[in-house]
Scaffold this active site. Structure first.
Site, PDB file in Angstrom:
ATOM      1  N   LYS A  11       0.876  -1.182   0.000  1.00  0.00           N
ATOM      2  CA  LYS A  11       0.000   0.000   0.000  1.00  0.00           C
ATOM      3  C   LYS A  11       0.907   1.224   0.000  1.00  0.00           C
ATOM      4  O   LYS A  11       2.006   1.194   0.563  1.00  0.00           O
ATOM      5  CB  LYS A  11      -0.888   0.012   1.261  1.00  0.00           C
ATOM      6  CG  LYS A  11      -2.040   0.978   1.222  1.00  0.00           C
ATOM      7  CD  LYS A  11      -3.089   0.618   0.188  1.00  0.00           C
ATOM      8  CE  LYS A  11      -4.308  -0.015   0.751  1.00  0.00           C
ATOM      9  NZ  LYS A  11      -5.344  -0.367  -0.203  1.00  0.00           N
ATOM     10  N   GLY A  37     -21.616   3.615   4.188  1.00  0.00           N
ATOM     11  CA  GLY A  37     -20.780   4.098   3.083  1.00  0.00           C
ATOM     12  C   GLY A  37     -21.466   3.813   1.762  1.00  0.00           C
ATOM     13  O   GLY A  37     -21.550   2.653   1.332  1.00  0.00           O
ATOM     14  N   GLY A  72     -20.577   4.760  -1.251  1.00  0.00           N
ATOM     15  CA  GLY A  72     -19.647   5.113  -2.322  1.00  0.00           C
ATOM     16  C   GLY A  72     -19.667   4.054  -3.417  1.00  0.00           C
ATOM     17  O   GLY A  72     -20.693   3.441  -3.691  1.00  0.00           O
ATOM     18  N   HIS A  73     -18.509   3.852  -4.041  1.00  0.00           N
ATOM     19  CA  HIS A  73     -18.436   2.926  -5.180  1.00  0.00           C
ATOM     20  C   HIS A  73     -18.925   1.535  -4.801  1.00  0.00           C
ATOM     21  O   HIS A  73     -19.791   0.964  -5.450  1.00  0.00           O
ATOM     22  CB  HIS A  73     -16.989   2.830  -5.683  1.00  0.00           C
ATOM     23  CG  HIS A  73     -16.518   4.079  -6.356  1.00  0.00           C
ATOM     24  ND1 HIS A  73     -15.784   5.038  -5.706  1.00  0.00           N
ATOM     25  CD2 HIS A  73     -16.691   4.520  -7.610  1.00  0.00           C
ATOM     26  CE1 HIS A  73     -15.518   6.022  -6.545  1.00  0.00           C
ATOM     27  NE2 HIS A  73     -16.065   5.737  -7.703  1.00  0.00           N
ATOM     28  N   VAL A  74     -18.339   0.962  -3.763  1.00  0.00           N
ATOM     29  CA  VAL A  74     -18.686  -0.421  -3.414  1.00  0.00           C
ATOM     30  C   VAL A  74     -20.054  -0.470  -2.744  1.00  0.00           C
ATOM     31  O   VAL A  74     -20.909  -1.293  -3.100  1.00  0.00           O
ATOM     32  CB  VAL A  74     -17.609  -1.037  -2.477  1.00  0.00           C
ATOM     33  CG1 VAL A  74     -17.999  -2.466  -2.119  1.00  0.00           C
ATOM     34  CG2 VAL A  74     -16.240  -1.010  -3.135  1.00  0.00           C
TER      35      VAL A  74
HETATM   36  P1  NAD Z   1     -15.651   5.418  -1.723  1.00  0.00           P
HETATM   37  O1  NAD Z   1     -14.718   6.506  -1.351  1.00  0.00           O
HETATM   38  O2  NAD Z   1     -16.204   5.377  -3.090  1.00  0.00           O
HETATM   39  O3  NAD Z   1     -16.891   5.393  -0.714  1.00  0.00           O
HETATM   40  C1  NAD Z   1     -16.763   5.531   0.655  1.00  0.00           C
HETATM   41  C2  NAD Z   1     -18.029   6.212   1.156  1.00  0.00           C
HETATM   42  O4  NAD Z   1     -18.006   6.193   2.584  1.00  0.00           O
HETATM   43  C3  NAD Z   1     -18.155   7.661   0.721  1.00  0.00           C
HETATM   44  O5  NAD Z   1     -19.441   7.868   0.169  1.00  0.00           O
HETATM   45  C4  NAD Z   1     -17.964   8.446   2.031  1.00  0.00           C
HETATM   46  O6  NAD Z   1     -18.708   9.651   2.055  1.00  0.00           O
HETATM   47  C5  NAD Z   1     -18.469   7.452   3.042  1.00  0.00           C
HETATM   48  N1  NAD Z   1     -17.995   7.628   4.400  1.00  0.00           N
HETATM   49  C6  NAD Z   1     -16.776   8.009   4.827  1.00  0.00           C
HETATM   50  N2  NAD Z   1     -16.734   8.000   6.165  1.00  0.00           N
HETATM   51  C7  NAD Z   1     -17.948   7.578   6.590  1.00  0.00           C
HETATM   52  C8  NAD Z   1     -18.518   7.349   7.865  1.00  0.00           C
HETATM   53  N3  NAD Z   1     -17.816   7.543   8.987  1.00  0.00           N
HETATM   54  N4  NAD Z   1     -19.800   6.923   7.923  1.00  0.00           N
HETATM   55  C9  NAD Z   1     -20.511   6.723   6.794  1.00  0.00           C
HETATM   56  N5  NAD Z   1     -20.012   6.925   5.563  1.00  0.00           N
HETATM   57  C10 NAD Z   1     -18.755   7.344   5.470  1.00  0.00           C
HETATM   58  O7  NAD Z   1     -14.870   4.061  -1.360  1.00  0.00           O
HETATM   59  P2  NAD Z   1     -15.132   2.611  -1.951  1.00  0.00           P
HETATM   60  O8  NAD Z   1     -14.274   2.400  -3.130  1.00  0.00           O
HETATM   61  O9  NAD Z   1     -16.595   2.379  -2.053  1.00  0.00           O
HETATM   62  O10 NAD Z   1     -14.541   1.691  -0.775  1.00  0.00           O
HETATM   63  C11 NAD Z   1     -15.219   1.566   0.452  1.00  0.00           C
HETATM   64  C12 NAD Z   1     -14.332   0.866   1.476  1.00  0.00           C
HETATM   65  O11 NAD Z   1     -13.973  -0.426   0.976  1.00  0.00           O
HETATM   66  C13 NAD Z   1     -13.015   1.585   1.751  1.00  0.00           C
HETATM   67  O12 NAD Z   1     -12.661   1.376   3.094  1.00  0.00           O
HETATM   68  C14 NAD Z   1     -12.022   0.856   0.860  1.00  0.00           C
HETATM   69  O13 NAD Z   1     -10.703   0.920   1.370  1.00  0.00           O
HETATM   70  C15 NAD Z   1     -12.568  -0.560   0.929  1.00  0.00           C
HETATM   71  N6  NAD Z   1     -12.236  -1.357  -0.256  1.00  0.00           N
HETATM   72  C16 NAD Z   1     -12.570  -0.894  -1.488  1.00  0.00           C
HETATM   73  C17 NAD Z   1     -12.262  -1.672  -2.593  1.00  0.00           C
HETATM   74  C18 NAD Z   1     -12.602  -1.198  -3.974  1.00  0.00           C
HETATM   75  O14 NAD Z   1     -12.453  -1.979  -4.938  1.00  0.00           O
HETATM   76  N7  NAD Z   1     -13.088   0.027  -4.141  1.00  0.00           N
HETATM   77  C19 NAD Z   1     -11.610  -2.911  -2.448  1.00  0.00           C
HETATM   78  C20 NAD Z   1     -11.336  -3.362  -1.156  1.00  0.00           C
HETATM   79  C21 NAD Z   1     -11.642  -2.572  -0.064  1.00  0.00           C
END
Ligand code: NAD
Length: 348
Positions: free
Chosen positions: A83, A177, A179-181
């Site tokens: 990372k 959350g 977001g994307h996932v």
């Molecule tokens: P993202 O940034 O698209 O979405 C994260 C969301 O969480 C955002 O909408 C943000 O506003 C919200 N958020 C932040 N703090 C918060 C809180 N305290 N309470 C509620 N919502 C909150 O990220 P993502 O790509 O969807 O990933 C989500 C998580 O999964 C992250 O921790 C990331 O490290 C992990 N992850 C992602 C992937 C991937 O392929 N994107 C793979 C493995 C792990």
């Protein structure tokens, strides 16, 4: 203060290689942590956010790199764990300055000669990766979130069937959350007839996703302790500590957020409360599988089978944990360690 040599539970000599980058001309400050490359070049995203200090940023990189080692090993792919974090300049710039910073970062990646394969993480974009790729062509410019959500959903479906024969139908799932996932997961859950609750610190985002899935919004400060069957943390790490482990009002925890336990002991606290905790690195490996598959030239059926296989794997982890009266975390760590040929655990 926690320093790079004092990260609780993860001594500096447990990180295979730590590179701290200072680039005078661009002003870049960054760190690349390669936790373990036993199984192959170490894959791990570039995180770019504001940190209170450099030591905190480096600690985060080392912790998350360890999680990536466990994730890749358990997923059965020939890649190691890494990372990187960008901690300077702060605030994060845009425009031509950003390009110069990413070029400088790419030069540092190139010096590692292919040992580190960067990807997306919080705060970085596909455009950033394209710039890094101009200096370090071995990287894979790919948005992995959908693959992560596919694997996560397969896992949640499999573990809910262990508790409830009808699976997700009419079960309440709280997605933290949007977001994307999280937003993709919410849609898949709704299609499986689950009742979806959505929370996000961005109220507009939470509202939009909740409306899409005919669900309801839970305010961010009410998530811990809000009743649900499945809690899916898809936002921030280190969420579950001694206090929150005692407050969660769910039966299953399964989400994408990396490093979700603040310390290993939290897994025991959850088990003592009868909560099935599916280790984050076991269920959120879809993205790293997709990156490895793209680099290795896998065809779509093979990649899809690997993503769906996450369901079977996490079901086996939970079944073994029940049969042996151990935590799913320690079973998953054993699985990753046996593939690596040496003991690896999550940081304490
Ligand atoms: P993202 O940034 O698209 O979405 C994260 C969301 O969480 C955002 O909408 C943000 O506003 C919200 N958020 C932040 N703090 C918060 C809180 N305290 N309470 C509620 N919502 C909150 O990220 P993502 O790509 O969807 O990933 C989500 C998580 O999964 C992250 O921790 C990331 O490290 C992990 N992850 C992602 C992937 C991937 O392929 N994107 C793979 C493995 C792990």
């Amino acid at each position: 203060m926690t320093g790079p040599g004092k990260s609780p539970g993860l001594a500096l000599d447990q990180t295979e290689q730590l590179v701290v980058v200072h680039d005078r001309d661009s002003g870049l400050g960054a760190a690349i942590a390669i936790d373990d490359s036993t199984l192959g070049p170490a894959i791990g995203g570039i995180r770019w956010r504001t940190y209170p200090d450099e030591a905190t940023a480096i600690t985060e990189a080392r912790r998350l790199a360890r999680v990536m080692t466990l994730k890749s090993a358990l997923a059965g792919i020939a890649s190691g764990g890494a990372k990187s974090v960008v901690f300077r300049p702060d605030p994060v710039p845009s425009g031509p300055t950003r390009r110069a910073l990413m070029e400088a970062f790419g030069r540092s990646v190139a010096w590692l000669g292919g040992r580190y394969v960067p990807g997306l993480d919080m705060g970085t974009t596909l455009d950033d990766l394209r710039v890094v790729a101009t200096r370090a062509p071995e990287i894979c410019v790919l948005e992995p979130s959908e693959a992560t959500a596919v694997g996560l959903f397969a896992g949640i479906e499999a573990v809910t069937r262990l508790r409830w024969p009808a699976g997700l139908a009419k079960r309440t799932v709280l997605v933290q959350g949007a977001g994307h996932v999280g937003s993709s997961l919410a849609r898949k859950l709704a299609a499986a007839k689950a009742l979806v609750l959505v929370s996000d610190v961005e109220p507009e985002r939470a509202g939009r996703v909740a409306a899409l899935v005919d669900g309801a919004v839970v305010p961010p400060d009410r998530v811990i302790g809000h009743p649900c069957d499945v809690f899916a943390p898809c936002a921030v790490g280190r969420l579950i500590d001694a206090e929150t482990a005692g407050m969660l009002a769910c039966e299953v925890i399964a989400g994408a957020a990396n490093d979700v336990l603040s310390h290993r002991g939290a897994a025991e606290l959850l088990a003592a409360r009868g909560i099935d905790y599916v280790p984050d690195f076991a269920i959120n490996s879809g993205g790293v599988i997709a990156i490895f598959a793209a680099r290795s030239g896998w065809d779509e059926p093979r990649t899809t089978a690997a993503l769906q296989g996450i369901g079977e794997q996490v079901r086996e982890i939970l079944e073994t944990a029940r049969a042996t009266k151990r935590t799913p975390l320690s079973i998953a760590e054993d699985g990753a360690s046996s593939r690596l040929g040496h003991r690896v655990t999550v940081p304490d």
